[in-house]
Motif scaffolding. Structure first.
Motif, PDB file in Angstrom:
ATOM      1  N   ILE A   1       2.134   3.542   9.332  1.00 60.97           N
ATOM      2  CA  ILE A   1       1.135   2.906   8.472  1.00 60.97           C
ATOM      3  C   ILE A   1      -0.206   2.715   9.176  1.00 60.97           C
ATOM      4  O   ILE A   1      -1.082   2.028   8.653  1.00 60.97           O
TER       5      ILE A   1
ATOM      6  N   LEU B   1       1.291   6.746   5.708  1.00 63.17           N
ATOM      7  CA  LEU B   1       0.855   5.913   4.580  1.00 63.17           C
ATOM      8  C   LEU B   1      -0.100   4.850   5.130  1.00 63.17           C
ATOM      9  O   LEU B   1       0.290   3.702   5.350  1.00 63.17           O
TER      10      LEU B   1
ATOM     11  N   VAL C   1      -2.538   1.890   6.092  1.00 57.28           N
ATOM     12  CA  VAL C   1      -2.807   0.571   5.524  1.00 57.28           C
ATOM     13  C   VAL C   1      -4.181   0.512   4.847  1.00 57.28           C
ATOM     14  O   VAL C   1      -4.293  -0.040   3.742  1.00 57.28           O
TER      15      VAL C   1
ATOM     16  N   TYR D   1      -3.999   1.677   1.413  1.00 57.23           N
ATOM     17  CA  TYR D   1      -3.158   0.807   0.574  1.00 57.23           C
ATOM     18  C   TYR D   1      -3.918  -0.438   0.121  1.00 57.23           C
ATOM     19  O   TYR D   1      -3.893  -0.801  -1.057  1.00 57.23           O
ATOM     20  N   VAL D   2      -4.603  -1.093   1.038  1.00 53.88           N
ATOM     21  CA  VAL D   2      -5.261  -2.352   0.674  1.00 53.88           C
ATOM     22  C   VAL D   2      -6.462  -2.108  -0.234  1.00 53.88           C
ATOM     23  O   VAL D   2      -6.910  -3.025  -0.934  1.00 53.88           O
TER      24      VAL D   2
ATOM     25  N   ARG E   1      -6.365  -0.297  -2.855  1.00 54.37           N
ATOM     26  CA  ARG E   1      -5.895  -0.213  -4.237  1.00 54.37           C
ATOM     27  C   ARG E   1      -4.983  -1.367  -4.654  1.00 54.37           C
ATOM     28  O   ARG E   1      -4.649  -1.488  -5.834  1.00 54.37           O
ATOM     29  N   VAL E   2      -4.553  -2.200  -3.705  1.00 47.24           N
ATOM     30  CA  VAL E   2      -3.665  -3.323  -4.020  1.00 47.24           C
ATOM     31  C   VAL E   2      -4.384  -4.626  -3.697  1.00 47.24           C
ATOM     32  O   VAL E   2      -4.766  -4.855  -2.543  1.00 47.24           O
TER      33      VAL E   2
ATOM     34  N   GLN F   1      -5.438  -7.585   4.660  1.00 46.39           N
ATOM     35  CA  GLN F   1      -6.290  -7.403   3.490  1.00 46.39           C
ATOM     36  C   GLN F   1      -7.732  -7.754   3.835  1.00 46.39           C
ATOM     37  O   GLN F   1      -8.673  -7.242   3.207  1.00 46.39           O
TER      38      GLN F   1
ATOM     39  N   VAL G   1       1.997  -5.032   3.772  1.00 49.29           N
ATOM     40  CA  VAL G   1       1.228  -3.782   3.813  1.00 49.29           C
ATOM     41  C   VAL G   1       2.097  -2.618   4.310  1.00 49.29           C
ATOM     42  O   VAL G   1       1.608  -1.503   4.469  1.00 49.29           O
TER      43      VAL G   1
ATOM     44  N   GLN H   1       4.581  -1.099   2.770  1.00 48.80           N
ATOM     45  CA  GLN H   1       4.929  -0.140   1.720  1.00 48.80           C
ATOM     46  C   GLN H   1       6.412   0.260   1.801  1.00 48.80           C
ATOM     47  O   GLN H   1       7.257  -0.583   2.088  1.00 48.80           O
TER      48      GLN H   1
ATOM     49  N   PRO I   1       5.992  10.221  -1.333  1.00 46.35           N
ATOM     50  CA  PRO I   1       4.729   9.722  -0.764  1.00 46.35           C
ATOM     51  C   PRO I   1       4.505  10.105   0.694  1.00 46.35           C
ATOM     52  O   PRO I   1       3.357  10.158   1.133  1.00 46.35           O
ATOM     53  N   TRP I   2       5.567  10.347   1.463  1.00 43.57           N
ATOM     54  CA  TRP I   2       5.398  10.426   2.915  1.00 43.57           C
ATOM     55  C   TRP I   2       5.948  11.690   3.570  1.00 43.57           C
ATOM     56  O   TRP I   2       5.599  11.964   4.726  1.00 43.57           O
TER      57      TRP I   2
END
Length: 471
Positions: free
Chosen positions: A39, A45, A47, A50-51, A53-54, A64, A116, A118, A400-401
């Protein structure tokens, strides 16, 4: 037992806190050593993506606010150091408020990692560690008697772990009801250990007895946790014994060890002739108010987990809020009959043909080489190996990975290669990689003596076609 504190449980609290700190130590160490490839900023994937979009309210985390690999490493290694100090008993040498803050920092740090992480952190034992770690904040230290309410909340967690696992089995695969699941489980479980093959080769009548005993331990014994002593101690002892049996039979990260820690919190060591503790100081009013408030919060948040337990559509390993305060648990509602493994291979040949030599990447924990004895890694958690098991069940788990994994193998990414046991190219990038699904089964005793192999395997189908970096 007094309404709020009971000095008779001083040793139960001590053992539980040391054990929980040990689990935290392993969890943070796992994060520190694996995050870059999984991550990190250049991970499979990342971080940062990810943050973006979330939102924070769906995944509250320190990351975050800001993320960098250096910051993540700092948080993970801080968790390691703080956990190690707690294992040594440091929390009992400081004021009560400082000890509570210490446990709270560990909880916040690990919550930040999980939220975070996932799919790499989508395991039930992540939520179990967070729920248990949250309650540990309010368990106090030697400056106060062990709070009875928190001790019973820990038993409530343990009840849901065991009873939830028992119900999901009875409602799930038919083999649990006809007592035949262990004909297959030791062979098809996610990550076998060094003794798993011996467990698998036990006589089938013994497997049926194992399964029946499992139902008793998970569906009947947990109710004894709420009975007066010494019944609760006996129930906890039975759970500890069965968890140790599971430790011997496979690798389940820290699930078994954390369950053992929860069970030990229910043991009244005074009935086992351990010496009594010195009389603790009086309980501060503010601490009593906090414990009462947390108890009310957990009771309120238990509504959905209880409804889930009673539902015919029971969900396992589910968090009902982003803080993972009161969760639902369960394991192996379905047991596979056939073991399939993804075998990843590479070649340095520029032109592919029937004579191309493909060389395997060997993973640390999951079966690859049929001759290698599986190792005991638990409580350490090999996240990539576990996700490879899920990917072999269905490509949807890998979507995804898995492509990013192959890209990093083609680029000979050092952080990714550190997750593997062997790199057949010695750090050089291969020209192509591919993946095949192969069927594995344990060899019988005669077959083992004749071939020396612990596994027999044969090809089932292609999982990922030959791929090069610019493709």
């Amino acid at each position: 037992m007094e309404w709020f504190g009971d000095g008779g449980y001083w040793l139960s609290r001590l053992v539980f806190q040391r054990a929980l700190a040990g689990v935290y130590l392993v969890a943070f160490l796992t994060a520190a050593l694996q995050f870059r490839a999984l991550i990190g900023e250049k991970g499979m994937l990342p971080v940062p993506a990810y943050v973006r979009r979330v939102p924070f309210r769906h995944a509250p985390s320190l990351f975050q606010l800001r993320y960098s690999d250096r910051l993540f490493a700092c948080c993970a290694w801080t968790g390691v150091v703080l956990s190690a100090a707690l294992v040594g008993g440091a929390a009992d040498t400081v004021p009560l408020a400082v000890a509570m803050a210490w446990w709270a920092v560990l909880w916040v740090l690990y919550l930040s990692v999980v939220n975070v992480g996932q799919v790499w952190y989508g395991f039930g034992w992540e939520s179990l560690l967070l729920e248990t770690g949250f309650l540990a904040v309010f368990l106090g230290n030697e400056r106060t008697a062990p709070p009875v309410l928190v001790l019973f909340l820990l038993r409530w967690v343990l009840f849901r772990v065991e009873f939830g696992a028992g119900l999901i089995k009875m409602r799930g695969d038919r083999c649990w009801r006809d007592l035949t699941c262990l004909y297959y489980h030791h062979e098809t479980q996610p990550m076998p250990g060094p003794l798993s093959r011996l467990f698998h080769l036990l006589p089938r009548p013994l497997h049926r007895m194992e399964t029946a005993a499992n139902h008793v331990v998970q569906l009947v014994v947990p109710f004894g946790l709420f009975a007066p002593q010494p019944v609760a101690t006996v129930a906890a002892g039975v759970i500890v014994a069965t968890q140790l049996w599971l430790v011997l039979s496979g690798n389940f990260a820290w699930l078994n060890w954390l369950t053992i820690a929860l069970a030990l919190s229910a043991v009244d060591f005074s009935v086992l002739s351990f010496p009594a503790a010195p009389e603790p100081p009086g309980t501060p009013l503010w601490f009593g108010v906090l414990v009462a408030a947390v108890t009310a919060l957990v009771v309120w948040r238990s509504y959905r987990p209880v409804r889930n337990l009673l539902s015919r559509r029971q969900r396992m390993n589910t968090s009902w809020d982003p803080l993972h305060l009161v969760n639902s648990y369960g394991a192996f509602g379905t047991v596979g009959r056939v073991r399939r493994e993804i075998v990843v291979e590479g070649t340095d040949a520029v032109v592919l043909g029937p004579e191309t030599v493909w060389r395997e990447y060997e993973f640390r924990g999951k079966p690859t080489d049929p001759y290698r004895l599986p190792r005991q890694f638990a409580p350490y958690h090999l996240r990539l190996d576990w996700l490879m098991w899920f990917a072999a069940l269905s490509p949807a788990y890998a979507r995804p990975w898995f492509g990013p994994l192959l890209e990093r193998l083609l680029a000979a990414d050092r952080d990714t290669l550190r997750l593997l046991r062997t790199d057949p190219f010695g750090g050089a990038p291969p020209a192509y990689v591919r993946a095949r699904i192969m069927r594995y089964r344990f060899t019988g005793r005669r077959e083992r003596r004749a071939t020396g192999a612990r596994w027999h395997r044969d090809q089932a189908r292609e999982f990922w076609p030959p791929t090069r970096l610019d493709g």
